[in-house]
Design an enzyme around this catalytic site. Structure first.
Site, mmCIF file in Angstrom:
data_model
loop_
_atom_site.group_PDB
_atom_site.id
_atom_site.type_symbol
_atom_site.label_atom_id
_atom_site.label_comp_id
_atom_site.label_asym_id
_atom_site.label_seq_id
_atom_site.Cartn_x
_atom_site.Cartn_y
_atom_site.Cartn_z
ATOM 1 N N CYS A 1 0.867 -1.183 0.000
ATOM 2 C CA CYS A 1 0.000 0.000 0.000
ATOM 3 C C CYS A 1 0.902 1.231 0.000
ATOM 4 C CB CYS A 1 -0.992 -0.022 1.157
ATOM 5 S SG CYS A 1 -0.261 0.029 2.807
ATOM 6 N N ASN B 1 2.266 1.528 4.206
ATOM 7 C CA ASN B 1 2.549 0.276 4.934
ATOM 8 C C ASN B 1 2.220 0.388 6.424
ATOM 9 O OD1 ASN B 1 5.445 -1.869 5.585
ATOM 10 N ND2 ASN B 1 3.372 -2.478 5.171
ATOM 11 N N CYS C 1 -1.467 1.060 7.278
ATOM 12 C CA CYS C 1 -2.910 0.807 7.456
ATOM 13 C C CYS C 1 -3.367 -0.475 6.756
ATOM 14 C CB CYS C 1 -3.735 1.989 6.933
ATOM 15 S SG CYS C 1 -3.411 3.541 7.798
ATOM 16 N N ARG C 2 -3.372 -0.493 5.429
ATOM 17 C CA ARG C 2 -3.999 -1.597 4.689
ATOM 18 C C ARG C 2 -3.103 -2.825 4.563
ATOM 19 N NH1 ARG C 2 -5.235 2.086 -0.359
ATOM 20 N NH2 ARG C 2 -3.296 2.945 0.460
ATOM 21 N N SER C 3 -1.877 -2.644 4.048
ATOM 22 C CA SER C 3 -1.064 -3.844 3.769
ATOM 23 C C SER C 3 -0.659 -4.617 5.033
ATOM 24 C CB SER C 3 0.148 -3.512 2.890
ATOM 25 O OG SER C 3 1.011 -2.580 3.486
ATOM 26 N N ASP D 1 -8.301 3.711 1.143
ATOM 27 C CA ASP D 1 -7.318 4.137 2.144
ATOM 28 C C ASP D 1 -8.057 4.725 3.355
ATOM 29 O OD1 ASP D 1 -5.250 5.155 3.600
ATOM 30 O OD2 ASP D 1 -4.320 6.222 1.925
HETATM 31 P P1 4NP Z 1 -1.779 2.950 3.913
HETATM 32 O O1 4NP Z 1 -2.390 4.348 4.407
HETATM 33 O O2 4NP Z 1 -1.243 3.182 2.528
HETATM 34 O O3 4NP Z 1 -2.974 2.034 3.905
HETATM 35 O O4 4NP Z 1 -0.730 2.572 4.914
HETATM 36 C C1 4NP Z 1 -1.612 5.519 4.426
HETATM 37 C C2 4NP Z 1 -0.714 5.735 5.447
HETATM 38 C C3 4NP Z 1 0.042 6.882 5.492
HETATM 39 C C4 4NP Z 1 -0.112 7.822 4.499
HETATM 40 C C5 4NP Z 1 -0.990 7.612 3.478
HETATM 41 C C6 4NP Z 1 -1.744 6.452 3.439
HETATM 42 N N1 4NP Z 1 0.671 9.004 4.565
HETATM 43 O O5 4NP Z 1 0.450 9.886 3.712
HETATM 44 O O6 4NP Z 1 1.526 9.138 5.448
#
Ligand code: 4NP
Length: 161
Positions: free
Chosen positions: A13, A16, A18-20, A133
């Site tokens: 994702c 790294n 939240c989702r993955s 997301d």
């Molecule tokens: P993820 O979510 O891709 O599911 O881990 C996010 C986590 C952090 C950010 C964006 C999306 N960020 O912009 O820091």
């Protein structure tokens, strides 16, 4: 008799956090519950490097724990060149991640690259093929992601075990 080769899957994702990590941790947990932990080599990583070395987002850890899954040992890392040679599958949470993975893909990389929900056959069933997301939303977003990855993990186990 020889042991069945495990299937190696890298979940990707943006951050790294939240989702993955949920996709990785829930599949590992479900496989272990079924005694199938040796059938998979699993990891997750991010496109970005903002959170490298950190544990998953508190909200992912909490929703997973609420469902009996421990993500607290996971640590963020960024997608690297070696991943294209080391994994059977690299599964992207959304189309933006997929595009980023494809643009980093070396010509001779062996990993099969796909959208996670499409690879699991869920895109057509759900009517969408991206895991949304949840980072900027509320707790419901994390529960929704948990339910998606729970469903997808059951399918991955059926596909590969
Ligand atoms: P993820 O979510 O891709 O599911 O881990 C996010 C986590 C952090 C950010 C964006 C999306 N960020 O912009 O820091």
């Amino acid at each position: 008799m020889h042991a069945v080769q495990p299937t190696s899957i890298l979940f990707v994702c943006l951050g790294n956090i939240c989702r993955s990590p949920l996709a990785e941790g829930v599949l590992r947990h479900k496989a272990a519950e079924l005694g199938l932990q040796d059938r998979f080599v699993l990891d997750s990583c991010g496109i970005g490097k903002w959170h490298v070395g950190n544990p998953p987002d508190r909200r992912s850890i909490d929703i997973a724990r609420h469902h009996g899954v421990d993500l607290s040992d996971l640590r963020v890392r960024q997608l690297g060149l070696d991943d294209f040679y080391g994994y059977d599958f690299i599964l992207a949470m959304d189309r933006s991640n997929l595009a980023d993975i494809r643009s980093a893909q070396p010509r001779d990389g062996r990993a099969e690259i796909a959208l996670y929900l499409d690879y699991c056959g869920l895109g057509s069933r759900l009517g969408f093929n991206e895991v949304p997301d949840p980072y900027y939303g509320g707790a419901n977003g994390f529960e929704d992601v948990f339910q998606m990855v729970s469903f997808a993990s059951d399918i991955l186990i059926q596909k590969h075990c």
